[in-house]
Design an enzyme around this catalytic site. Sequence first.
Site, mmCIF file in Angstrom:
data_model
loop_
_atom_site.group_PDB
_atom_site.id
_atom_site.type_symbol
_atom_site.label_atom_id
_atom_site.label_comp_id
_atom_site.label_asym_id
_atom_site.label_seq_id
_atom_site.Cartn_x
_atom_site.Cartn_y
_atom_site.Cartn_z
ATOM 1 N N SER A 26 0.848 -1.189 0.000
ATOM 2 C CA SER A 26 0.000 0.000 0.000
ATOM 3 C C SER A 26 0.883 1.239 0.000
ATOM 4 O O SER A 26 1.931 1.257 0.652
ATOM 5 C CB SER A 26 -0.899 -0.007 1.239
ATOM 6 N N HIS A 62 -2.689 7.387 -4.432
ATOM 7 C CA HIS A 62 -2.809 6.247 -3.518
ATOM 8 C C HIS A 62 -2.890 4.979 -4.365
ATOM 9 O O HIS A 62 -3.455 4.997 -5.458
ATOM 10 C CB HIS A 62 -4.066 6.335 -2.663
ATOM 11 N N ASN A 116 -2.868 0.334 -3.818
ATOM 12 C CA ASN A 116 -2.590 -0.868 -3.036
ATOM 13 C C ASN A 116 -2.961 -2.094 -3.845
ATOM 14 O O ASN A 116 -3.833 -2.046 -4.721
ATOM 15 C CB ASN A 116 -3.327 -0.857 -1.691
ATOM 16 N N VAL A 117 -2.258 -3.171 -3.581
ATOM 17 C CA VAL A 117 -2.574 -4.485 -4.145
ATOM 18 C C VAL A 117 -2.420 -5.494 -3.018
ATOM 19 O O VAL A 117 -1.497 -5.397 -2.208
ATOM 20 C CB VAL A 117 -1.659 -4.852 -5.339
ATOM 21 N N HIS A 122 -6.336 7.483 -16.956
ATOM 22 C CA HIS A 122 -7.422 6.550 -17.237
ATOM 23 C C HIS A 122 -7.138 5.684 -18.465
ATOM 24 O O HIS A 122 -7.577 4.528 -18.508
ATOM 25 C CB HIS A 122 -8.741 7.301 -17.389
ATOM 26 N N HIS A 179 -19.429 13.201 3.002
ATOM 27 C CA HIS A 179 -19.506 14.421 3.800
ATOM 28 C C HIS A 179 -19.249 15.668 2.962
ATOM 29 O O HIS A 179 -19.566 16.775 3.385
ATOM 30 C CB HIS A 179 -18.508 14.353 4.967
#
Length: 319
Positions: free
Chosen positions: A92, A106, A108-109, A145, A176
């Site tokens: 991560s 950010h 993570n795998v 992308h 929020h």
Amino acid sequence: MNDIMPVRDYLTDLQDRICAAIEAADGQARFQEDAWTRAEGGGGRTRVLRGGGVFEQAGIGFSDVSGSKLPPSASAHRPELAGASWRAVGVSLVFHPRNPYLPTTHANVRHFRAERDGQAVAWWFGGGFDLTPFYPFDEDVLHWHRTARDLCESFGGAERYAAHKHWCDEYFFLKHRGETRGVGGLFFDDLGQDFERDFGYLRAVGDGFLDAYLPIVERRKDTPHGEREREFQCMSRPLRGVQPGLRPRHPVRPAERRPRRIHPDEPAALRALGIRLPARSGQRRAAAAGLPASARLVERTGLTRTRQDFNPPSRLPRR
């Protein structure tokens, strides 16, 4: 082959390769490693780069943690996991650049498996990456992308990309604030149908991260900026720094929760700029920061998210 060791070997190598690439891009600072162990089983290595020429702070952690029994909240949704031992491995990362025109990112795998009597009773892969620009550029968002779309080509093509892009948009939606955390990317979980194919997709996402991010680093790291842009960056970071928790059916994180947070010293940076951020949250905190209501990232096409009337104030209020 359904074995965790090749996954572990890939993840440690991925951490090494990303660290080397980010150090080369930064040109000044190096990652410092904190190797740690977990009393219940396993351990990991957390690496942090601080005070670099390009990155204020960059953190990337590898963890390999295990336990003899899953918590009841896990087996309640998946009865086959009751009484099973478990093991989880993952990488991560979060990178915070200095230049306001270079986005935070950010990624993570991860891989999880549960066993009983030496036999796997459940396993799955998960992960993804997303981009959080303060000043989005269409060129950067399109590149991000398109790289994500291209790496999906061998694993379901447009259908896989559309599904995991949409999952990312939903997962990182900040309720929020009524907006996405950034411009999205890919997110997936519970991928556990064909081990070799799913492991291949995990590798494609892990390897694709640098392909997606490094060109943006090279384009934006030296973009001229001033106090106005720096203020907006410092104010926006804590407001968009919220990360959703895993759903109740995923109570075990592949990455062991560490007390160290990977983020720049925002209070110090804000004080240096003469700004005090009130101890509030959500919409009240955004309003107190003086951010415009129009600063919303909106979906413009099926491929990219970009800004609409996203003009930071020329001067944020002093308190």
